[in-house]
Design an enzyme around this catalytic site. Structure first.
Site, PDB file in Angstrom:
ATOM      1  N   SER A  95       0.845  -1.198   0.000  1.00 15.84           N
ATOM      2  CA  SER A  95       0.000   0.000   0.000  1.00 15.84           C
ATOM      3  C   SER A  95       0.878   1.245   0.000  1.00 15.84           C
ATOM      4  O   SER A  95       1.664   1.463   0.926  1.00 15.84           O
ATOM      5  CB  SER A  95      -0.892   0.010   1.243  1.00 15.84           C
ATOM      6  OG  SER A  95      -1.409   1.311   1.435  1.00 15.84           O
ATOM      7  N   HIS A 126      -1.504  -1.385  -4.024  1.00 18.22           N
ATOM      8  CA  HIS A 126      -2.747  -0.985  -3.347  1.00 18.22           C
ATOM      9  C   HIS A 126      -2.751   0.533  -3.157  1.00 18.22           C
ATOM     10  O   HIS A 126      -1.794   1.106  -2.622  1.00 18.22           O
ATOM     11  CB  HIS A 126      -2.808  -1.705  -1.999  1.00 18.22           C
ATOM     12  CG  HIS A 126      -4.079  -1.555  -1.246  1.00 18.22           C
ATOM     13  ND1 HIS A 126      -5.213  -2.304  -1.496  1.00 18.22           N
ATOM     14  CD2 HIS A 126      -4.408  -0.724  -0.218  1.00 18.22           C
ATOM     15  CE1 HIS A 126      -6.173  -1.959  -0.655  1.00 18.22           C
ATOM     16  NE2 HIS A 126      -5.713  -0.990   0.137  1.00 18.22           N
ATOM     17  N   ASP A 171      -4.894   3.644  -1.557  1.00 15.78           N
ATOM     18  CA  ASP A 171      -5.960   3.982  -0.609  1.00 15.78           C
ATOM     19  C   ASP A 171      -6.506   5.382  -0.866  1.00 15.78           C
ATOM     20  O   ASP A 171      -5.765   6.358  -0.788  1.00 15.78           O
ATOM     21  CB  ASP A 171      -5.402   3.939   0.821  1.00 15.78           C
ATOM     22  CG  ASP A 171      -5.159   2.519   1.277  1.00 15.78           C
ATOM     23  OD1 ASP A 171      -6.113   1.720   1.241  1.00 15.78           O
ATOM     24  OD2 ASP A 171      -4.013   2.200   1.659  1.00 15.78           O
ATOM     25  N   MET A 226      -9.154   8.232   0.409  1.00 11.74           N
ATOM     26  CA  MET A 226      -9.940   8.638   1.586  1.00 11.74           C
ATOM     27  C   MET A 226     -10.533  10.022   1.351  1.00 11.74           C
ATOM     28  O   MET A 226      -9.824  10.909   0.855  1.00 11.74           O
ATOM     29  CB  MET A 226      -9.025   8.690   2.808  1.00 11.74           C
ATOM     30  CG  MET A 226      -8.296   7.391   3.060  1.00 11.74           C
ATOM     31  SD  MET A 226      -7.246   7.536   4.509  1.00 11.74           S
ATOM     32  CE  MET A 226      -6.431   5.947   4.468  1.00 11.74           C
ATOM     33  N   HIS A 235      -8.630   1.168  -3.414  1.00 15.21           N
ATOM     34  CA  HIS A 235      -9.527   0.957  -2.270  1.00 15.21           C
ATOM     35  C   HIS A 235     -10.208   2.286  -1.954  1.00 15.21           C
ATOM     36  O   HIS A 235      -9.575   3.201  -1.435  1.00 15.21           O
ATOM     37  CB  HIS A 235      -8.656   0.456  -1.094  1.00 15.21           C
ATOM     38  CG  HIS A 235      -9.377   0.233   0.179  1.00 15.21           C
ATOM     39  ND1 HIS A 235      -8.708  -0.022   1.362  1.00 15.21           N
ATOM     40  CD2 HIS A 235     -10.700   0.209   0.487  1.00 15.21           C
ATOM     41  CE1 HIS A 235      -9.586  -0.194   2.339  1.00 15.21           C
ATOM     42  NE2 HIS A 235     -10.791  -0.044   1.832  1.00 15.21           N
ATOM     43  N   MET A 270     -12.257   4.435   0.178  1.00 23.12           N
ATOM     44  CA  MET A 270     -12.840   4.659   1.500  1.00 23.12           C
ATOM     45  C   MET A 270     -13.558   6.002   1.439  1.00 23.12           C
ATOM     46  O   MET A 270     -13.089   7.021   1.981  1.00 23.12           O
ATOM     47  CB  MET A 270     -11.731   4.657   2.570  1.00 23.12           C
ATOM     48  CG  MET A 270     -11.217   3.254   2.849  1.00 23.12           C
ATOM     49  SD  MET A 270      -9.656   3.251   3.723  1.00 23.12           S
ATOM     50  CE  MET A 270      -8.543   3.447   2.358  1.00 23.12           C
ATOM     51  N   MET A 279     -11.239  -5.683   6.293  1.00 25.76           N
ATOM     52  CA  MET A 279     -10.362  -4.736   6.999  1.00 25.76           C
ATOM     53  C   MET A 279      -9.969  -5.345   8.348  1.00 25.76           C
ATOM     54  O   MET A 279     -10.831  -5.737   9.134  1.00 25.76           O
ATOM     55  CB  MET A 279     -11.081  -3.404   7.251  1.00 25.76           C
ATOM     56  CG  MET A 279     -11.336  -2.545   6.027  1.00 25.76           C
ATOM     57  SD  MET A 279      -9.859  -2.105   5.085  1.00 25.76           S
ATOM     58  CE  MET A 279      -8.835  -1.297   6.309  1.00 25.76           C
ATOM     59  N   GLY A 314      -8.581   4.191   7.683  1.00 21.84           N
ATOM     60  CA  GLY A 314      -8.276   5.624   7.807  1.00 21.84           C
ATOM     61  C   GLY A 314      -6.799   5.929   7.945  1.00 21.84           C
ATOM     62  O   GLY A 314      -6.351   6.993   7.523  1.00 21.84           O
ATOM     63  N   PHE A 315      -6.057   5.013   8.535  1.00 21.01           N
ATOM     64  CA  PHE A 315      -4.642   5.311   8.794  1.00 21.01           C
ATOM     65  C   PHE A 315      -3.785   4.060   8.616  1.00 21.01           C
ATOM     66  O   PHE A 315      -4.236   2.955   8.944  1.00 21.01           O
ATOM     67  CB  PHE A 315      -4.456   5.847  10.222  1.00 21.01           C
ATOM     68  CG  PHE A 315      -5.233   7.116  10.461  1.00 21.01           C
ATOM     69  CD1 PHE A 315      -4.666   8.353  10.160  1.00 21.01           C
ATOM     70  CD2 PHE A 315      -6.533   7.064  10.926  1.00 21.01           C
ATOM     71  CE1 PHE A 315      -5.397   9.519  10.341  1.00 21.01           C
ATOM     72  CE2 PHE A 315      -7.277   8.231  11.114  1.00 21.01           C
ATOM     73  CZ  PHE A 315      -6.700   9.467  10.817  1.00 21.01           C
ATOM     74  N   GLY A 316      -2.574   4.278   8.146  1.00 24.08           N
ATOM     75  CA  GLY A 316      -1.607   3.188   8.089  1.00 24.08           C
ATOM     76  C   GLY A 316      -0.965   3.015   9.464  1.00 24.08           C
ATOM     77  O   GLY A 316      -1.133   3.865  10.354  1.00 24.08           O
ATOM     78  N   GLY A 317      -0.266   1.915   9.649  1.00 29.22           N
ATOM     79  CA  GLY A 317       0.536   1.728  10.854  1.00 29.22           C
ATOM     80  C   GLY A 317      -0.211   1.333  12.108  1.00 29.22           C
ATOM     81  O   GLY A 317       0.336   1.405  13.202  1.00 29.22           O
ATOM     82  N   ASP A 357      -6.486  -6.286   4.820  1.00 29.62           N
ATOM     83  CA  ASP A 357      -5.838  -4.972   4.820  1.00 29.62           C
ATOM     84  C   ASP A 357      -5.785  -4.408   6.234  1.00 29.62           C
ATOM     85  O   ASP A 357      -6.823  -4.162   6.849  1.00 29.62           O
ATOM     86  CB  ASP A 357      -6.672  -4.058   3.904  1.00 29.62           C
ATOM     87  CG  ASP A 357      -6.076  -2.680   3.688  1.00 29.62           C
ATOM     88  OD1 ASP A 357      -4.951  -2.424   4.152  1.00 29.62           O
ATOM     89  OD2 ASP A 357      -6.764  -1.855   3.038  1.00 29.62           O
ATOM     90  N   GLY A 358      -4.557  -4.177   6.730  1.00 29.94           N
ATOM     91  CA  GLY A 358      -4.393  -3.523   8.022  1.00 29.94           C
ATOM     92  C   GLY A 358      -3.558  -4.339   8.987  1.00 29.94           C
ATOM     93  O   GLY A 358      -3.914  -5.475   9.337  1.00 29.94           O
ATOM     94  N   GLY A 359      -2.398  -3.798   9.335  1.00 31.77           N
ATOM     95  CA  GLY A 359      -1.555  -4.448  10.342  1.00 31.77           C
ATOM     96  C   GLY A 359      -0.906  -5.743   9.862  1.00 31.77           C
ATOM     97  O   GLY A 359      -0.521  -6.583  10.676  1.00 31.77           O
ATOM     98  N   GLY A 385       1.277  -1.959   4.170  1.00 31.18           N
ATOM     99  CA  GLY A 385       1.763  -0.595   3.957  1.00 31.18           C
ATOM    100  C   GLY A 385       3.011  -0.339   4.758  1.00 31.18           C
ATOM    101  O   GLY A 385       4.142  -0.428   4.268  1.00 31.18           O
ATOM    102  N   SER A 386       2.813  -0.048   6.070  1.00 27.65           N
ATOM    103  CA  SER A 386       3.963   0.344   6.883  1.00 27.65           C
ATOM    104  C   SER A 386       4.986  -0.780   7.030  1.00 27.65           C
ATOM    105  O   SER A 386       6.187  -0.513   7.100  1.00 27.65           O
ATOM    106  CB  SER A 386       3.495   0.841   8.253  1.00 27.65           C
ATOM    107  OG  SER A 386       2.708  -0.146   8.865  1.00 27.65           O
TER     108      SER A 386
END
Ligand code: DX5
Ligand code: ZN
Length: 229
Positions: A17, A42, A44, A46, A75, A77, A146, A151-154, A184-186, A206-207
């Site tokens: 991402s 990916h 994102d 928003m 994606h 959002m 999700m 809303g946020f990476g990391g 998606d996420g973490g 992502g992160s």
């Protein structure tokens, strides 16, 4: 418009991402992960309403199109995806994913996406029951679960996610269709095995990739969690 995204085929894919990439050297970062074996990119989007943050518009997709051979997995959002499907398809998205929780007629939006010749996905936020996907199963090429609040990476991976992925995998099986199951996420080398065991086949990260000292190494480590990729 056509999509570079093949139907789900049991392969495990990694989709870095760019939300966590360094925008000053985006091209460089993208080339690095492409060379390291990323499968999709990916992106994102928003709108500051559906999620409490802003990110990119169609211009970032146009600037990536043609510069990378990776399919662009966009994606959305956003509260009103129907407004943005046209511009993102024109910019070169290969797959557009909308949220089932959007303030729009999602079934109509999915039709709108397919009418433009690209793949369509639907996403659920962490507190949405997977069961609500039943009504759109015959209209999607991908389901995005999700594993953080969007809303946020990391952010940290939500531990309830594997169970939700299992439920979505069952729904996909019952549909008899080839539908990608993206998470998606973490996602990192520690959480990737958990979601793969639960039935995911596309991992967004992502992160864990772009904030790592060595993004190439970080991508390899996530890939190693996926023995069949
Ligand atoms: C979050 C986005 C994610 C984000 C993931 O709302 O949808 O795609 O980039 O970031 P990490 O992998 O850092 O959790
Ligand atoms: Zn995302």
């Amino acid at each position: 418009m056509t999509s570079k995204i093949a139907p789900a085929n049991g392969k495990i894919l990694i989709a870095p991402s760019i939300l966590s990439a360094d925008l000053f050297r985006l091209g460089e970062d993208v080339k690095r992960v492409e060379k390291a074996g990323a499968d999709w990119l990916h992106v994102d989007i928003m709108d500051g309403h559906f999620v409490p943050n802003l990110s990119f518009g169609p211009a970032i997709v146009s600037s990536l199109k043609g510069k990378t051979k990776l399919p662009l997995d966009v994606h959305l959002m956003v509260e009103k995806p129907s407004q943005f499907v046209g511009p993102f398809a024109a910019a070169g998205a290969d797959l557009l994913t909308v949220h089932i929780e959007a303030n729009d007629n999602v079934s109509e939006v999915l039709k709108q996406i397919h009418a433009l010749g690209i793949k369509a996905g639907v996403s659920i936020k962490p507190d949405t029951e997977p069961e609500v996907l039943s009504g759109v199963l015959d209209q999607v090429d991908l389901i995005l679960v999700m594993s953080v609040y969007p809303g946020f990476g990391g952010q940290s991976f939500l531990p309830k996610s594997p169970e939700r992925i299992r439920e979505v995998r069952k729904l996909i099986k019952s549909s008899g269709r080839n539908i990608w199951l993206e998470v998606d996420g973490g996602i990192n080398a520690q959480t990737a095995p958990l979601v793969l065991q639960a039935g995911a086949d596309v991992l967004v990260a992502g992160s864990a990739i772009f904030s790592a000292g060595d993004p190439v190494q970080a991508l390899y480590q996530i890939k190693q969690a996926a023995p069949h990729s």
